[in-house]
Design an enzyme around this catalytic site. Structure first.
Site, mmCIF file in Angstrom:
data_model
loop_
_atom_site.group_PDB
_atom_site.id
_atom_site.type_symbol
_atom_site.label_atom_id
_atom_site.label_comp_id
_atom_site.label_asym_id
_atom_site.label_seq_id
_atom_site.Cartn_x
_atom_site.Cartn_y
_atom_site.Cartn_z
ATOM 1 N N GLU A 67 32.780 39.641 -49.300
ATOM 2 C CA GLU A 67 31.510 40.311 -49.602
ATOM 3 C C GLU A 67 30.953 41.026 -48.377
ATOM 4 O O GLU A 67 30.485 42.168 -48.473
ATOM 5 C CB GLU A 67 30.465 39.298 -50.095
ATOM 6 C CG GLU A 67 30.869 38.553 -51.344
ATOM 7 C CD GLU A 67 31.502 37.190 -51.066
ATOM 8 O OE1 GLU A 67 31.252 36.267 -51.851
ATOM 9 O OE2 GLU A 67 32.251 37.063 -50.075
ATOM 10 N N CYS A 95 28.580 32.566 -51.090
ATOM 11 C CA CYS A 95 27.966 31.500 -50.293
ATOM 12 C C CYS A 95 26.570 31.951 -49.835
ATOM 13 O O CYS A 95 26.130 33.069 -50.119
ATOM 14 C CB CYS A 95 28.850 31.175 -49.088
ATOM 15 S SG CYS A 95 28.875 32.493 -47.840
#
Length: 162
Positions: A67, A95
């Site tokens: 990401e 996360c």
């Protein structure tokens, strides 16, 4: 505070179409010996801006998550640290670090495949897309290609334990 409602996929696409790109990146990560997680960032019309896969081992960088790498490249391409109205597809629930980056980049929403019960910060352990102190909210769609992405992760870690 509730998460914003996810819109329909971009015209002419499905959420699976977007996830297929992220899944391809996850497969590349697995071949390279990295945790098989891939991400892809799209415009509101479904045009691919950038895609990336996990590289913390190869890059010696704890922030080398798919990401983050995807957001960095898209920001460079767009010449802007804000990426409003974009959609991220990612094979594993982001996360806490990645959720924070998605919020700061002003990504509109995240489509993810598998929950991360241990470290996921969008739905599993917290509602990261709707933090009361954040000045941005993002919508989520979960479970797109969940079985395929979970199986890839399980196979990868079983092989590593041998």
């Amino acid at each position: 505070m509730a998460l914003p409602i996810a819109p329909s996929p971009p015209a002419g696409t499905t959420w699976r179409d977007l996830m297929d790109v992220a899944f391809g990146e996850a497969c590349t990560a697995a071949r390279e010996g990295e945790a098989p997680i891939g991400a892809a960032l799209f415009t509101p019309t479904g045009t691919l801006l950038t895609a990336a896969h996990n590289r913390p081992i190869a890059s010696h960088d704890p922030t080398g998550h798919a990401e983050i790498l995807c957001l960095r490249e898209a920001a460079r391409v767009m010449s802007n640290y804000r990426l409003p109205n974009t959609i991220m597809a990612v094979t594993l629930e982001p996360c806490l670090m990645c959720t924070g980056a998605l919020l700061h980049a002003r990504v509109a929403g995240v489509v993810f495949a598998a929950r991360d019960e241990r470290a996921g910060a969008l739905v599993s352990n917290m509602q990261g897309g709707s933090l009361p102190f954040a000045n941005h909210r993002l919508w989520t769609v979960e479970g797109v290609m969940g079985e395929e992405c979970s199986a890839l992760l399980k196979r990868f870690f079983l092989e590593r334990r041998k």
